[in-house]
Write a protein that holds these residues in place. Sequence first.
Motif, mmCIF file in Angstrom:
data_model
loop_
_atom_site.group_PDB
_atom_site.id
_atom_site.type_symbol
_atom_site.label_atom_id
_atom_site.label_comp_id
_atom_site.label_asym_id
_atom_site.label_seq_id
_atom_site.Cartn_x
_atom_site.Cartn_y
_atom_site.Cartn_z
ATOM 1 N N ASP A 130 0.817 -1.207 0.000
ATOM 2 C CA ASP A 130 0.000 0.000 0.000
ATOM 3 C C ASP A 130 0.853 1.259 0.000
ATOM 4 N N GLU A 131 2.101 1.139 0.486
ATOM 5 C CA GLU A 131 2.979 2.301 0.546
ATOM 6 C C GLU A 131 3.747 2.521 -0.758
ATOM 7 N N SER A 132 3.566 1.643 -1.717
ATOM 8 C CA SER A 132 4.285 1.784 -2.972
ATOM 9 C C SER A 132 3.807 3.023 -3.719
ATOM 10 N N PRO A 133 4.648 3.600 -4.564
ATOM 11 C CA PRO A 133 4.213 4.740 -5.364
ATOM 12 C C PRO A 133 3.100 4.331 -6.325
ATOM 13 N N ASN A 134 2.497 5.323 -6.973
ATOM 14 C CA ASN A 134 1.383 5.048 -7.884
ATOM 15 C C ASN A 134 1.803 4.047 -8.960
ATOM 16 N N ALA A 135 0.934 3.097 -9.212
ATOM 17 C CA ALA A 135 1.237 2.059 -10.189
ATOM 18 C C ALA A 135 1.273 2.655 -11.596
ATOM 19 N N LEU A 136 2.178 2.116 -12.410
ATOM 20 C CA LEU A 136 2.266 2.533 -13.805
ATOM 21 C C LEU A 136 1.239 1.754 -14.623
ATOM 22 N N SER A 137 0.718 2.399 -15.661
ATOM 23 C CA SER A 137 -0.275 1.723 -16.496
ATOM 24 C C SER A 137 -0.168 2.216 -17.934
ATOM 25 N N VAL A 138 -0.644 1.380 -18.846
ATOM 26 C CA VAL A 138 -0.677 1.712 -20.268
ATOM 27 C C VAL A 138 -2.036 1.286 -20.809
ATOM 28 N N THR A 139 -2.690 2.169 -21.553
ATOM 29 C CA THR A 139 -3.924 1.837 -22.268
ATOM 30 C C THR A 139 -3.706 2.175 -23.732
ATOM 31 N N HIS A 140 -3.976 1.222 -24.596
ATOM 32 C CA HIS A 140 -3.606 1.425 -25.996
ATOM 33 C C HIS A 140 -4.601 0.718 -26.914
ATOM 34 N N THR A 141 -4.717 1.233 -28.142
ATOM 35 C CA THR A 141 -5.484 0.570 -29.194
ATOM 36 C C THR A 141 -4.539 0.192 -30.318
ATOM 37 N N THR A 142 -4.536 -1.069 -30.694
ATOM 38 C CA THR A 142 -3.674 -1.580 -31.752
ATOM 39 C C THR A 142 -4.514 -1.916 -32.973
ATOM 40 N N ARG A 143 -4.088 -1.413 -34.137
ATOM 41 C CA ARG A 143 -4.759 -1.714 -35.408
ATOM 42 C C ARG A 143 -3.735 -2.302 -36.372
ATOM 43 N N LEU A 144 -3.987 -3.519 -36.803
ATOM 44 C CA LEU A 144 -3.055 -4.217 -37.687
ATOM 45 C C LEU A 144 -3.804 -4.798 -38.879
ATOM 46 N N SER A 145 -3.138 -4.820 -40.036
ATOM 47 C CA SER A 145 -3.724 -5.382 -41.254
ATOM 48 C C SER A 145 -2.741 -6.316 -41.914
ATOM 49 N N GLY A 146 -3.268 -7.316 -42.601
ATOM 50 C CA GLY A 146 -2.418 -8.189 -43.390
ATOM 51 C C GLY A 146 -1.817 -7.441 -44.563
ATOM 52 N N THR A 147 -0.744 -7.962 -45.108
ATOM 53 C CA THR A 147 -0.046 -7.271 -46.195
ATOM 54 C C THR A 147 -0.490 -7.725 -47.578
ATOM 55 N N THR A 148 -1.198 -8.841 -47.655
ATOM 56 C CA THR A 148 -1.663 -9.359 -48.938
ATOM 57 C C THR A 148 -3.097 -9.847 -48.815
ATOM 58 N N ARG A 149 -3.717 -10.106 -49.959
ATOM 59 C CA ARG A 149 -5.068 -10.676 -49.970
ATOM 60 C C ARG A 149 -5.014 -12.138 -49.556
ATOM 61 N N ALA A 150 -5.822 -12.497 -48.576
ATOM 62 C CA ALA A 150 -5.888 -13.888 -48.111
ATOM 63 C C ALA A 150 -7.022 -14.578 -48.858
ATOM 64 N N ASN A 151 -6.673 -15.302 -49.931
ATOM 65 C CA ASN A 151 -7.696 -15.856 -50.816
ATOM 66 C C ASN A 151 -8.206 -17.218 -50.385
ATOM 67 N N ASP A 152 -7.563 -17.857 -49.427
ATOM 68 C CA ASP A 152 -8.021 -19.158 -48.948
ATOM 69 C C ASP A 152 -7.917 -19.185 -47.429
ATOM 70 N N TYR A 153 -8.607 -20.123 -46.820
ATOM 71 C CA TYR A 153 -8.697 -20.135 -45.362
ATOM 72 C C TYR A 153 -7.375 -20.456 -44.665
ATOM 73 N N PRO A 154 -6.525 -21.360 -45.180
ATOM 74 C CA PRO A 154 -5.213 -21.518 -44.544
ATOM 75 C C PRO A 154 -4.421 -20.207 -44.519
ATOM 76 N N SER A 155 -4.551 -19.408 -45.586
ATOM 77 C CA SER A 155 -3.873 -18.106 -45.612
ATOM 78 C C SER A 155 -4.487 -17.153 -44.598
ATOM 79 N N VAL A 156 -5.813 -17.208 -44.448
ATOM 80 C CA VAL A 156 -6.498 -16.358 -43.460
ATOM 81 C C VAL A 156 -5.968 -16.663 -42.060
ATOM 82 N N VAL A 157 -5.913 -17.938 -41.716
ATOM 83 C CA VAL A 157 -5.466 -18.339 -40.375
ATOM 84 C C VAL A 157 -3.996 -17.994 -40.174
#
Length: 212
Positions: free
Chosen positions: A158-185
């Motif tokens: 309880d005597e420790s200094p204020n806890a550090l925290s991070v809140t973030h939104t991550t947006r990621l996209s594939g680099t190519t068209r995934a034309n079949d399900y093995p590629s999607v996965v």
Amino acid sequence: MYSTQRCFLISLILLAITGCSSSGDNPVYYYLIEPTVPISPVDSTRSAAEPELSVQIVDLVIPQYLERFQIITRRPGNQLSFSTGHQWAESLRKNLSRTLARNLSSALGTDNIGSPSNRLATKPTYRLSVFLEKFERDEAMVTQLVARWQLMQVQATDESPNALSVTHTTRLSGTTRANDYPSVVRDLSELFANLSVEISAAIKQLEVTDSP
């Protein structure tokens, strides 16, 4: 004559049965998101007096429409397509929680990573919550990942200094068209690994910030 007709009728019946069986016998293929982050060496700069780094994944939440076994593709007009022939091998949320724990373990060089189904026995260094907003192939056949996540340092006392925290939104996209399900996965596994690496980088940065 009767024998010939009987054999002909039997042949027709067998042909009909075979045709029905083959036309309705559509195979189902099952997939998992696998851990793909390379294993990092243990941090040798950590002193023996410091507690070993540990992370508890408090929860990993996905939208209700992803709580299905069928793999999803977005269609134009805000429509969703659910594949019956290509499915997740288990609950996607459980698969992702376990994979995130494995990825973080590899990226951080520690086995002390707890998940919602396998919690740590001791107080963790950090608690992590993840909400996966999007995890699918879009109408352009490109895989997409959108995640909001929060990382909170656990106070030792309880005597420790204020806890550090991070809140973030991550947006990621594939680099190519995934034309079949093995590629999607495969692409989704790679995007999820990149998310794991981003989270582990934030943990490492908090470690540096908190060091004396």
